[in-house]
Design a protein around this motif. Sequence first.
Motif, PDB file in Angstrom:
ATOM      1  N   VAL A   4       0.839  -1.188   0.000  1.00 59.91           N
ATOM      2  CA  VAL A   4       0.000   0.000   0.000  1.00 59.91           C
ATOM      3  C   VAL A   4       0.879   1.245   0.000  1.00 59.91           C
ATOM      4  CG1 VAL A   4      -1.740   1.299   1.273  1.00 59.91           C
ATOM      5  CG2 VAL A   4      -1.854  -1.194   1.210  1.00 59.91           C
ATOM      6  N   LYS A   5       0.569   2.160  -0.889  1.00 62.17           N
ATOM      7  CA  LYS A   5       1.335   3.404  -0.962  1.00 62.17           C
ATOM      8  C   LYS A   5       1.044   4.250   0.262  1.00 62.17           C
ATOM      9  CE  LYS A   5       0.135   6.398  -4.143  1.00 62.17           C
ATOM     10  NZ  LYS A   5      -0.008   7.079  -5.440  1.00 62.17           N
ATOM     11  N   LYS A   6       2.107   4.839   0.838  1.00 59.90           N
ATOM     12  CA  LYS A   6       1.949   5.710   1.994  1.00 59.90           C
ATOM     13  C   LYS A   6       2.546   7.091   1.704  1.00 59.90           C
ATOM     14  CE  LYS A   6       1.934   2.154   5.618  1.00 59.90           C
ATOM     15  NZ  LYS A   6       2.551   1.724   6.897  1.00 59.90           N
ATOM     16  N   ILE A   7       1.792   8.121   2.036  1.00 62.25           N
ATOM     17  CA  ILE A   7       2.222   9.502   1.822  1.00 62.25           C
ATOM     18  C   ILE A   7       1.798  10.334   3.031  1.00 62.25           C
ATOM     19  CG2 ILE A   7       2.010  11.566   0.357  1.00 62.25           C
ATOM     20  CD1 ILE A   7       1.313   9.704  -1.971  1.00 62.25           C
ATOM     21  N   ALA A   8       2.676  11.181   3.514  1.00 62.66           N
ATOM     22  CA  ALA A   8       2.311  12.079   4.614  1.00 62.66           C
ATOM     23  C   ALA A   8       1.424  13.186   4.061  1.00 62.66           C
ATOM     24  CB  ALA A   8       3.568  12.679   5.247  1.00 62.66           C
ATOM     25  N   THR A   9       0.362  13.537   4.782  1.00 62.95           N
ATOM     26  CA  THR A   9      -0.552  14.561   4.272  1.00 62.95           C
ATOM     27  C   THR A   9       0.098  15.942   4.198  1.00 62.95           C
ATOM     28  OG1 THR A   9      -1.507  14.790   6.500  1.00 62.95           O
ATOM     29  CG2 THR A   9      -2.676  13.377   4.932  1.00 62.95           C
ATOM     30  N   ARG A  10       1.180  16.170   4.938  1.00 61.79           N
ATOM     31  CA  ARG A  10       1.903  17.437   4.782  1.00 61.79           C
ATOM     32  C   ARG A  10       2.520  17.524   3.378  1.00 61.79           C
ATOM     33  NH1 ARG A  10       7.992  17.024   7.127  1.00 61.79           N
ATOM     34  NH2 ARG A  10       8.237  14.760   7.035  1.00 61.79           N
ATOM     35  N   ASP A 143      -6.008  10.987   4.002  1.00 59.79           N
ATOM     36  CA  ASP A 143      -4.941  10.441   3.153  1.00 59.79           C
ATOM     37  C   ASP A 143      -4.555  11.454   2.087  1.00 59.79           C
ATOM     38  OD1 ASP A 143      -6.923  10.317   1.178  1.00 59.79           O
ATOM     39  OD2 ASP A 143      -6.567   8.216   0.671  1.00 59.79           O
ATOM     40  N   ASP A 144      -3.643  11.066   1.217  1.00 57.77           N
ATOM     41  CA  ASP A 144      -3.113  11.972   0.192  1.00 57.77           C
ATOM     42  C   ASP A 144      -4.191  12.504  -0.732  1.00 57.77           C
ATOM     43  OD1 ASP A 144      -0.992  13.063  -1.721  1.00 57.77           O
ATOM     44  OD2 ASP A 144      -1.920  11.521  -2.981  1.00 57.77           O
ATOM     45  N   VAL A 145      -5.042  11.618  -1.220  1.00 58.92           N
ATOM     46  CA  VAL A 145      -6.097  12.028  -2.157  1.00 58.92           C
ATOM     47  C   VAL A 145      -7.028  13.035  -1.499  1.00 58.92           C
ATOM     48  CG1 VAL A 145      -8.100  11.225  -3.477  1.00 58.92           C
ATOM     49  CG2 VAL A 145      -5.987   9.873  -3.473  1.00 58.92           C
ATOM     50  N   GLU A 146      -7.434  12.737  -0.277  1.00 60.62           N
ATOM     51  CA  GLU A 146      -8.352  13.614   0.445  1.00 60.62           C
ATOM     52  C   GLU A 146      -7.692  14.942   0.819  1.00 60.62           C
ATOM     53  OE1 GLU A 146     -11.698  12.126   2.959  1.00 60.62           O
ATOM     54  OE2 GLU A 146     -10.238  12.576   4.525  1.00 60.62           O
ATOM     55  N   ALA A 147      -6.427  14.889   1.198  1.00 63.26           N
ATOM     56  CA  ALA A 147      -5.724  16.104   1.602  1.00 63.26           C
ATOM     57  C   ALA A 147      -5.582  17.075   0.435  1.00 63.26           C
ATOM     58  CB  ALA A 147      -4.351  15.753   2.170  1.00 63.26           C
ATOM     59  N   ARG A 148      -5.208  16.567  -0.724  1.00 58.12           N
ATOM     60  CA  ARG A 148      -5.075  17.447  -1.891  1.00 58.12           C
ATOM     61  C   ARG A 148      -6.420  18.032  -2.301  1.00 58.12           C
ATOM     62  NH1 ARG A 148      -3.644  14.765  -6.202  1.00 58.12           N
ATOM     63  NH2 ARG A 148      -3.415  12.682  -5.332  1.00 58.12           N
ATOM     64  N   ALA A 149      -7.453  17.209  -2.226  1.00 54.76           N
ATOM     65  CA  ALA A 149      -8.796  17.695  -2.560  1.00 54.76           C
ATOM     66  C   ALA A 149      -9.257  18.750  -1.556  1.00 54.76           C
ATOM     67  CB  ALA A 149      -9.778  16.520  -2.583  1.00 54.76           C
ATOM     68  N   ARG A 167       2.678  14.500   9.981  1.00 50.94           N
ATOM     69  CA  ARG A 167       4.077  14.251   9.611  1.00 50.94           C
ATOM     70  C   ARG A 167       4.278  12.815   9.119  1.00 50.94           C
ATOM     71  NH1 ARG A 167       9.056  14.331  14.003  1.00 50.94           N
ATOM     72  NH2 ARG A 167      10.788  14.220  12.525  1.00 50.94           N
ATOM     73  N   LEU A 168       3.551  11.895   9.714  1.00 54.69           N
ATOM     74  CA  LEU A 168       3.741  10.476   9.421  1.00 54.69           C
ATOM     75  C   LEU A 168       3.103  10.087   8.095  1.00 54.69           C
ATOM     76  CD1 LEU A 168       4.713   7.706  10.650  1.00 54.69           C
ATOM     77  CD2 LEU A 168       2.382   7.447  11.524  1.00 54.69           C
ATOM     78  N   ALA A 169       3.817   9.293   7.297  1.00 54.54           N
ATOM     79  CA  ALA A 169       3.247   8.779   6.055  1.00 54.54           C
ATOM     80  C   ALA A 169       2.122   7.804   6.381  1.00 54.54           C
ATOM     81  CB  ALA A 169       4.309   8.087   5.217  1.00 54.54           C
ATOM     82  N   VAL A 170       0.969   7.981   5.737  1.00 57.31           N
ATOM     83  CA  VAL A 170      -0.201   7.146   6.011  1.00 57.31           C
ATOM     84  C   VAL A 170      -0.700   6.509   4.713  1.00 57.31           C
ATOM     85  CG1 VAL A 170      -0.925   8.421   8.059  1.00 57.31           C
ATOM     86  CG2 VAL A 170      -1.694   9.182   5.813  1.00 57.31           C
ATOM     87  N   PRO A 171      -1.392   5.369   4.811  1.00 56.57           N
ATOM     88  CA  PRO A 171      -1.867   4.673   3.618  1.00 56.57           C
ATOM     89  C   PRO A 171      -2.813   5.528   2.774  1.00 56.57           C
ATOM     90  CG  PRO A 171      -2.040   3.256   5.542  1.00 56.57           C
ATOM     91  CD  PRO A 171      -1.712   4.626   6.053  1.00 56.57           C
ATOM     92  N   VAL A 172      -2.676   5.392   1.457  1.00 55.03           N
ATOM     93  CA  VAL A 172      -3.593   6.056   0.522  1.00 55.03           C
ATOM     94  C   VAL A 172      -4.686   5.045   0.191  1.00 55.03           C
ATOM     95  CG1 VAL A 172      -3.837   7.183  -1.710  1.00 55.03           C
ATOM     96  CG2 VAL A 172      -1.697   7.423  -0.417  1.00 55.03           C
ATOM     97  N   CYS A 203      -6.473   8.471  11.887  1.00 58.80           N
ATOM     98  CA  CYS A 203      -7.200   7.357  12.503  1.00 58.80           C
ATOM     99  C   CYS A 203      -8.218   6.702  11.581  1.00 58.80           C
ATOM    100  CB  CYS A 203      -7.885   7.836  13.781  1.00 58.80           C
ATOM    101  SG  CYS A 203      -6.708   8.216  15.106  1.00 58.80           S
ATOM    102  N   VAL A 204      -8.477   7.294  10.423  1.00 62.06           N
ATOM    103  CA  VAL A 204      -9.422   6.674   9.491  1.00 62.06           C
ATOM    104  C   VAL A 204      -8.837   5.385   8.921  1.00 62.06           C
ATOM    105  CG1 VAL A 204     -10.713   6.945   7.340  1.00 62.06           C
ATOM    106  CG2 VAL A 204     -10.515   8.873   8.916  1.00 62.06           C
ATOM    107  N   SER A 205      -7.600   5.429   8.446  1.00 60.91           N
ATOM    108  CA  SER A 205      -6.986   4.223   7.884  1.00 60.91           C
ATOM    109  C   SER A 205      -6.806   3.159   8.959  1.00 60.91           C
ATOM    110  CB  SER A 205      -5.646   4.550   7.221  1.00 60.91           C
ATOM    111  OG  SER A 205      -4.748   5.138   8.135  1.00 60.91           O
ATOM    112  N   GLU A 206      -6.502   3.582  10.188  1.00 65.61           N
ATOM    113  CA  GLU A 206      -6.374   2.612  11.281  1.00 65.61           C
ATOM    114  C   GLU A 206      -7.730   1.996  11.620  1.00 65.61           C
ATOM    115  OE1 GLU A 206      -3.560   1.462  12.509  1.00 65.61           O
ATOM    116  OE2 GLU A 206      -2.445   2.810  11.179  1.00 65.61           O
TER     117      GLU A 206
END
Length: 312
Positions: A4-10, A143-149, A167-172, A203-206
Amino acid sequence: MSEVKKIATRASYGAALVEIGKQSDKLIVLDADLAAATQTGVFKKEFPDRHIDCGIAEANMTGIAAGMSTCGFVPFMSTFAMFAAGRSFEQVRNSIGYPHLNVKIGATHAGISVGEDGATHQCNEDIALMRAIPGMVVINPADDVEARAAVHAAFEYEGPCYLRFGRLAVPVFNDENTYKFEIGKGIELKDGKDCTIIATGLCVSESLKAYDLLKAKGIDAQIINIHTIKPIDEDLIVKAATKTGRVFTVEEHSVIGGLGDAVASVLSEKCPTKLTKIGVNDVFGESGPAVDLLHKYKLDAEGIAEQVLANL
């Protein structure tokens, strides 16, 4: 199975600013000597004339952003959540909130997943502070998709917005081709009948992982992503509570004043339902690896599932 790709929302925040910058010259980005950490450095590289480093002077940066918004620009002021919501609270309240100016606050490094920086930098109170300001929109993408949107939506929205990034990379987990972001609208990610888990941010992905752990124990949990804590999706919350009759909230934030209290306010007025708040329990964080901290504070999948099972 592919990893699973992980990207920090920052990082998503910085990427979205570049996307918007290419579309509109009204976007101005301000930072407090943290461009590398907040990821606004990518915008600075692309648009050096529209990036202002205000130095380690967050309160002053808030005033500059407020002033620029009155000149037709759409400023995004960026720093750590601890400094944006904490150090600059008075200026955000009086210079942005009170006149209801069109300023966006990009707050990175929120929650205990800041990790080794420790309790002084792990802001678990920012949602509580920002949602108390009249007219302030509070967004916490997962996640990344939601953060950019979310960054795009905030740019289009007329008024003050607080955006919380990690700061932490989280699953997309969202599909960029089908995902739709709307301020004030939550998203049902998993259907279920035994209980409802309402989560936000990291906490959504968790919670999605906890869904599988609970399923193995015979618990059919509904999972809802509340990316906008203010204004909150009251209709979705009431509908879910009516259906399952048991609600849990999960947030990388204090259980005081955050998502849990926002959901509790809705339920107490519109659909009295037993609620358990899962989050940081009126304590400060501590220094350590982010993943280990999430486990210790029971905000990872195992901890969430354990607390749901213990309270059902």
